[in-house]
Scaffold this motif. Sequence first.
Motif, PDB file in Angstrom:
ATOM      1  N   THR A 240      46.980  65.121  52.340  1.00 62.19           N
ATOM      2  CA  THR A 240      46.669  65.405  53.973  1.00 62.19           C
ATOM      3  C   THR A 240      47.840  66.269  54.275  1.00 62.19           C
ATOM      4  O   THR A 240      49.006  66.484  53.815  1.00 62.19           O
ATOM      5  CB  THR A 240      47.038  63.959  54.661  1.00 62.19           C
ATOM      6  OG1 THR A 240      48.159  63.813  54.636  1.00 62.19           O
ATOM      7  CG2 THR A 240      46.202  63.106  53.772  1.00 62.19           C
ATOM      8  N   TYR A 241      47.247  66.939  55.448  1.00 59.42           N
ATOM      9  CA  TYR A 241      48.374  67.938  56.163  1.00 59.42           C
ATOM     10  C   TYR A 241      48.107  67.840  57.527  1.00 59.42           C
ATOM     11  O   TYR A 241      47.155  67.690  58.057  1.00 59.42           O
ATOM     12  CB  TYR A 241      47.926  69.320  55.757  1.00 59.42           C
ATOM     13  CG  TYR A 241      48.833  70.552  56.655  1.00 59.42           C
ATOM     14  CD1 TYR A 241      50.253  70.924  56.390  1.00 59.42           C
ATOM     15  CD2 TYR A 241      48.091  71.077  57.498  1.00 59.42           C
ATOM     16  CE1 TYR A 241      50.832  71.438  57.152  1.00 59.42           C
ATOM     17  CE2 TYR A 241      48.714  71.749  58.217  1.00 59.42           C
ATOM     18  CZ  TYR A 241      50.291  72.222  58.034  1.00 59.42           C
ATOM     19  OH  TYR A 241      50.877  73.231  58.657  1.00 59.42           O
ATOM     20  N   ARG A 242      49.071  67.670  58.488  1.00 51.39           N
ATOM     21  CA  ARG A 242      49.155  67.599  59.784  1.00 51.39           C
ATOM     22  C   ARG A 242      50.221  68.484  60.429  1.00 51.39           C
ATOM     23  O   ARG A 242      51.194  68.802  60.150  1.00 51.39           O
ATOM     24  CB  ARG A 242      49.562  65.930  60.227  1.00 51.39           C
ATOM     25  CG  ARG A 242      49.478  65.964  61.754  1.00 51.39           C
ATOM     26  CD  ARG A 242      49.903  64.502  62.096  1.00 51.39           C
ATOM     27  NE  ARG A 242      50.008  64.270  63.583  1.00 51.39           N
ATOM     28  CZ  ARG A 242      48.777  64.010  64.149  1.00 51.39           C
ATOM     29  NH1 ARG A 242      47.620  63.570  63.628  1.00 51.39           N
ATOM     30  NH2 ARG A 242      49.057  63.593  65.372  1.00 51.39           N
ATOM     31  N   TRP A 243      49.647  69.363  61.659  1.00 49.79           N
ATOM     32  CA  TRP A 243      50.319  70.180  62.257  1.00 49.79           C
ATOM     33  C   TRP A 243      50.171  69.961  63.801  1.00 49.79           C
ATOM     34  O   TRP A 243      49.155  69.724  64.269  1.00 49.79           O
ATOM     35  CB  TRP A 243      50.170  71.516  62.004  1.00 49.79           C
ATOM     36  CG  TRP A 243      50.444  72.635  63.044  1.00 49.79           C
ATOM     37  CD1 TRP A 243      50.189  73.152  64.175  1.00 49.79           C
ATOM     38  CD2 TRP A 243      51.976  72.897  62.952  1.00 49.79           C
ATOM     39  NE1 TRP A 243      51.052  73.956  64.861  1.00 49.79           N
ATOM     40  CE2 TRP A 243      52.302  73.941  64.204  1.00 49.79           C
ATOM     41  CE3 TRP A 243      53.277  72.761  62.175  1.00 49.79           C
ATOM     42  CZ2 TRP A 243      53.593  74.322  64.531  1.00 49.79           C
ATOM     43  CZ3 TRP A 243      54.352  73.279  62.424  1.00 49.79           C
ATOM     44  CH2 TRP A 243      54.487  74.496  63.481  1.00 49.79           C
ATOM     45  N   THR A 244      51.438  69.651  64.306  1.00 52.12           N
ATOM     46  CA  THR A 244      51.580  69.333  65.735  1.00 52.12           C
ATOM     47  C   THR A 244      52.525  70.263  66.659  1.00 52.12           C
ATOM     48  O   THR A 244      53.666  70.679  66.241  1.00 52.12           O
ATOM     49  CB  THR A 244      52.249  67.829  65.941  1.00 52.12           C
ATOM     50  OG1 THR A 244      51.500  67.114  65.327  1.00 52.12           O
ATOM     51  CG2 THR A 244      52.236  67.506  67.672  1.00 52.12           C
ATOM     52  N   GLU A 245      51.874  70.917  67.768  1.00 45.65           N
ATOM     53  CA  GLU A 245      52.347  71.818  68.399  1.00 45.65           C
ATOM     54  C   GLU A 245      53.259  71.271  69.514  1.00 45.65           C
ATOM     55  O   GLU A 245      52.793  70.223  70.047  1.00 45.65           O
ATOM     56  CB  GLU A 245      51.388  72.953  68.708  1.00 45.65           C
ATOM     57  CG  GLU A 245      50.820  73.670  68.041  1.00 45.65           C
ATOM     58  CD  GLU A 245      50.041  74.972  68.361  1.00 45.65           C
ATOM     59  OE1 GLU A 245      50.091  75.214  69.787  1.00 45.65           O
ATOM     60  OE2 GLU A 245      49.320  75.511  67.857  1.00 45.65           O
TER      61      GLU A 245
END
Length: 998
Positions: A240-245
Amino acid sequence: MPKFGRRALLLSSTMLVGALAAAADAAAQQSASASTDMQEIVVTGSRIKQAANLTSDSPLTTVDSIEMKLQGTTNVETMLNNLPGITAAQTNAQSNGATGTATINLRNLGEARTLVLIDGRRMPLGDPTYPYADVNFIPGALVESVDVVTGGASAVYGSDAVAGVVNFKMKRDFEGVKVDYQFSAAQHSNENGDAQGVLKKSAYPVTIPGDRFDGFVRDSSFVMGVNSPNNKGNVTAYATYRWTEPVTQATRDWSACTMATTSSNEDALATQDNQRYCSGSSNSAYARLRTNGSGTGYSLNPDGSASFVKYNSALAFNYGPYNYIQRQDERYTGGAFAHYEISPAFDVYTDFMFMSDHTKAQIAPSGFFSGTTYSINCDNPLMSASEATTLCGANAGSASATWKGYVAYRFTDNNAPRYDDLRHTDYRYVIGTRGDLGGGWSYDVYAQHSAVIYNETYQNDVSIAKLQNALLAKNVNGVATCESVISGTDTACVPINIFQLGKISSAAYNYVYTTSFKEGSTTQDIVSGTVSGDFGAWGVKSPFAKDAVAVALGSEWRRDAIDLKYSENVLSGDLSGSGAGTTQPAVGATEVKDIFGELRLPLVSDQPFIKDLSIDAGYRWSDYNLAGKANTYKASLNYAPISDVAFRGGYNHAVRAPNIIELFQTSTSGIGGALDPCSGSSPSASLAQCGRTGVTAAQYGNISECTSVDGCNTLSGGNKALKPETADTYTAGFVFTPTFMPNFAATVDYYNIKIQDLIGTVPTSQIMSQCLNTGNSYYCDLIHRGASGSLNSTDGYFITTDINAGYRQQAGIDISGTYRQDLEDLGIKDLGGVTLKFIGSWTQFNRYQPLLHEAKYDCAGLYGSTCGQPTPHWRHQFRLTWNTPWNADLSVNWRYIGGSSLDNNSTDPSLNAGSGIYNNIDGKIAAYNYFDLAGTINLMDHYMLRFGVNNLFDKDPPIQSANDDYVSVLGTYGNGNTYPGIYDTLGRTFFLGITADF
């Protein structure tokens, strides 16, 4: 792989050999009538297998993966915090004081008292500064369901299961390929009239933000599973991959400045109301210099000239806009679950899970912070003549005289906010074997190793020693030169010009800036073995029951270890604005050996007025290498008079041993203590009251305030003499599944949890109020004032060492229900059906007694500096889903959070600060109603589209001032003038996701 202790391996292997021998003998005597084809499962809260149609003997709430999709939550933290029985703790909305983790706080009794499991086995510890399970580690794409068990479960799972257990059940034996992607964002209209009224009246300029579209989050996951050719094994792998700005407080009108409240006197409520204002920090961008740390002080002239003016609130610094209300975060997870059945008695399995998480917390720039005494030579060439006269008087220009006092100067002209760069790399390995031993008996033996590698780097911090060097400058041939350069003690020193706006050189900045770090790890090793089964082969059962007596027996060895190191500037206390004192490394380990057992005794079944009657019991003996020996046990009764209703009740005696931080953390300085009502030119507490806290008559009215609304300094630390907490939990309830309404089920359960020998610290607000009001030496001795009387100086702080103190007790009722109705049964054809789900929790009381034989108070329905986050009496979720006949579902969810009141307004002297202050404007948080919409559409057999809007009506969170005339208002986990873990902070959020399943 881990190096497990020889005794631990011997313990489990001996148990396994004995179990195999006993089971083989049982199999030889098994009668044909004893075998059944009934499907059996293991329910969270017990290790005994039971029929799949039976109910848990403990209050149990289950959330499935469908609910996660409808909420649009790919991270389990958000989903769990929406449950009525869980109060948010560390979340992605924390900035100053963030740990970079996401933790679970069941019943608001603390993360330390919530045990978190993955398929019945412990999650890794948190990091060495915050050792509580980090649910960022859980891959949302692999979660089948989440079970939440209320009350003590230490007899089954060991230490920490005091408030209850959260068990993540993962998808295993997956076959095929599943790819998922989701995008989410927030839209918010900044139209908060109350907040904008405060911003417009601010003494310093504040930018009022316009409407926003931000908060972008991107999630993707890949799951693949394959069975062995003979279908005896499976490997399920995931990534899984998650990016939060990031989102700053500057983007929302309710958080664009840090608000405080002017308070009315309690006796004048009829004529005077509170007013909010933008408070700011006196660690000002215009500087603030106070001789000997007292008085109003002087600031730089805003017109840019080299002269001083008297400090005033218009020169305060608005630090709030820098802070995040959603942190930047990048996360990778990956792993695999595998097993292969060599024979029915030998099914080998292994798990590997990995996470790499990198998050940044941003806070306001550093600089000179009030509380440290600095020296400035009176012939410093960077000072103008008038400035030298203001500071040094007749000694202005003297080569031998120096000015001493507090300097507060925020470095804002180089646009360098402080960053807290947090990295966590987590591993978890499991290897084991399980199998059928025949005769209704089975076993499970495994070894587990987990490690959390932690690295925290503070960027754009400032060195106190270098600041001092840079202030001592002489004129050498017309060039300002540091005295340390002249003496040769620090040839890199560059003088710092704090005597005129915008005149600090880049060379001076580069000299005083420094980077600090913390790094370390936690590790956990477990060896465990269990044998479970029933005595049907021996005919050991009640003559009135159809099922035999069943047991589970086992043993476990566990080792938890911590290793935490600091950079030299942290060890020496050289960082400006980081609190008082120094810090030392923490190293240590705990070990525990357990022997445990469970018993299920069916008494009567299928008799008139007794459909089922059974007793469950459990016991665990634990031997801790530091905390000593402990016993935990449980007993419960289950009674179903008919098929439609079942009653259940139980008692659990649970134990929580002190964790590695509570034992091994050395004395550590920090901030976060209560504000000081004895500080400032007009203290809100009387001289007599302040005298009890250590203030002299000469100091009264001249003490430096704690300049950060995060509070005064604290000095915390562990305690190797701690003993385990004990908790007694009583539960009683019923399950209603009426035959006349076949698609309806409801549960109602009462719980009462009392924790004694509580491990923790006395709240600093309690320390201050009790000392002020009673003069009790126990509390007053925990206030260590500096030489100037201040609690924000390098030698002033609250003492908050861990102790075994008083007790906490909470009671309430949980209610849940589900119902499905086909619309055709109501005469509405071809429109599918509807599903209703309800989860509610009522808190009767939440009592706390910090110390035995001292006053106690009740935090149910309250919030604030003592009670922390709101604990409303009632919370619920109610979801209505239309299951259409067109491969689509539409759903609406109603989230309700009951109202709460400010603890400091209470007449209870244990909760108010004894100041006579009554806060009207922050005194209550009204009940909150959030509405969410979501839908799913199945496309072409292999695709599912999901979409939704949470907080449909873009409801602002409640505004709570950070402080109120030297009394803290925002409690634990408060940030940005609200409680971001409980209330929605970003506004209306949209999500769109698609799953491809082959």
